[in-house]
Design a protein around this motif. Structure first.
Motif, PDB file in Angstrom:
ATOM      1  N   GLN A 272      -3.917 105.390  58.192  1.00  0.00           N
ATOM      2  CA  GLN A 272      -2.939 106.289  58.812  1.00  0.00           C
ATOM      3  C   GLN A 272      -3.479 106.851  60.122  1.00  0.00           C
ATOM      4  N   TYR A 273      -4.775 107.175  60.141  1.00  0.00           N
ATOM      5  CA  TYR A 273      -5.413 107.636  61.388  1.00  0.00           C
ATOM      6  C   TYR A 273      -5.259 106.587  62.476  1.00  0.00           C
ATOM      7  N   ASP A 276      -1.604 106.393  63.649  1.00  0.00           N
ATOM      8  CA  ASP A 276      -1.290 107.530  64.515  1.00  0.00           C
ATOM      9  C   ASP A 276      -1.932 107.369  65.884  1.00  0.00           C
ATOM     10  N   VAL A 322      -3.788 113.582  67.727  1.00  0.00           N
ATOM     11  CA  VAL A 322      -4.518 112.996  66.602  1.00  0.00           C
ATOM     12  C   VAL A 322      -5.653 113.918  66.176  1.00  0.00           C
ATOM     13  N   LYS A 325      -4.185 116.802  64.255  1.00  0.00           N
ATOM     14  CA  LYS A 325      -3.736 116.457  62.901  1.00  0.00           C
ATOM     15  C   LYS A 325      -4.896 116.293  61.927  1.00  0.00           C
TER      16      LYS A 325
END
Length: 362
Positions: A272-273, A276, A322, A325
């Motif tokens: 997911q990182y 993103d 990023v 988050k």
């Protein structure tokens, strides 16, 4: 036999590494109950940047007084860490199978193996050493195992090590191209090469009975990837390797770096990182106005200044959401995300053809 000089150097290195860990995370680990005695000036430390605290969930088990931790994964499979690097080993009735020999752990690998085998009345001799890939930071202590050990690696690993001619990294004695099943004393490891990723030769090592995968420099449990996406040589293939890793039915991951093992949720969050980061880089590339950089440096003909300032600005803009988050979730989100954004940006430009203002325009 270890000479006095070698023992002194080994002790000095272990003390330095232990001190660095204590200085970095004393409250979270309580490793040694002491403080690091710096030989440099206090003013030098005062000029270093401040970063977000490391989340407690990103930190592994405490190290022992010698500066390492050895633990059972499952059955006869164990792992060793010094909080910077990791190795894995299988104990068998015929000897020990070791995967990687990081030099920061060094002779503590043999101490860890002795800890386990003596406690379980198993042979302590390392009979087989598997190389995950050719890089010295992961196999640079191979020479301490002597000449009798069977060294196993990918064909490309052998080619690269023959070129490097490093006495600390003897070339593999057995090689393979795609798959290799290693059976020793009733235990089994499945080695596979799924193409280049972090390096041309980086392999996947799976222990099916223990549901454990070791793949190095791809997944970083609890942390963002190392600088420039792990300094990987093939970024698109490195990103794809995340999916390859998650296709294995593992429950435990040995990632080769840092201080803790991984679980499947770690693989999900790193994917997911990366998703993103990919979206943020694409957005920044499409929205950041390049005009000021051309106006500033174009008249003097300084093309490199245009490239540097514009690409750096894209990376910073992409990294900002990023970092916001993942700070507090992944350790070092504020340390390496700008560098990782830059590496992904360059891959998108060179590998993906997303050239932004440097592409073909009407």
């Amino acid at each position: 036999m270890t000479t006095g000089r070698e023992h002194s150097e080994s002790t000095r290195r272990r003390t330095l590494l232990k001190g660095a860990v204590v200085a970095a995370v004393p409250a979270a680990t309580g490793l040694l109950g002491g403080s690091l005695a710096y030989s440099g000036s206090a003013s030098a430390a005062d000029t270093l940047p401040e970063y977000a605290p490391v989340p407690a969930s990103s930190i592994g088990p405490a190290l022992n007084a010698a500066g390492y931790h050895v633990g059972r994964i499952r059955g006869n499979l164990y792992w060793v860490t010094d909080a910077y690097y990791q190795a894995m080993f299988l104990t068998t009735r015929e000897g020990v199978v070791l995967v990687d020999a990081p030099p920061t752990i060094g002779h503590n690998l043999l101490r860890a193996i002795d800890d386990v085998t003596q406690a379980n009345d198993m042979p302590s001799k390392v009979t087989h050493l598997v190389y995950s890939h050719s890089h010295a930071d992961h196999i640079g202590a191979s020479a301490i195992l002597g000449k009798d050990v069977v060294r196993i690696g990918h064909t490309e690993t052998r080619r690269l090590l023959l070129l490097d001619r490093d006495p600390n990294r003897p070339v593999p004695t057995e090689t393979f191209d795609h798959r290799y099943v290693l059976k020793v004393g009733g235990e089994r490891l499945e080695l596979a090469h799924h193409g280049p990723n972090h390096s041309p030769d980086n392999i996947f090592v799976y222990a099916p009975a223990q549901r454990t995968l070791m793949v190095v420099d791809v997944l970083y449990p609890g942390w963002v990837p190392f600088k420039n996406l792990a300094v990987s040589q093939d970024i698109p293939a490195w990103v794809k390797a995340h999916d390859v890793a998650m296709e294995y039915p593992w429950q435990t991951l040995v990632g080769g770096h840092l201080g803790r093992l991984g679980v499947r949720a770690d693989g999900d969050i790193q994917r997911q990182y990366m998703a993103d980061l990919d979206a943020a880089v694409r957005n920044a590339s499409a929205t950041l106005d390049p005009t000021p950089y051309f106006h500033k440096y174009g008249p003097s003909g300084n093309s490199w200044a245009i490239f540097k300032t514009y690409l750096d600005a894209v990376a910073r803009q992409a990294a900002e959401p990023v970092v916001a988050k993942y700070t507090g979730t992944l350790a070092a989100a504020d340390v390496f995300t700008v560098d990782n954004a830059f590496a992904l940006l360059e891959s998108q430009r060179i590998d993906g053809g997303l050239l932004g203002p440097f592409g073909v325009h009407p």
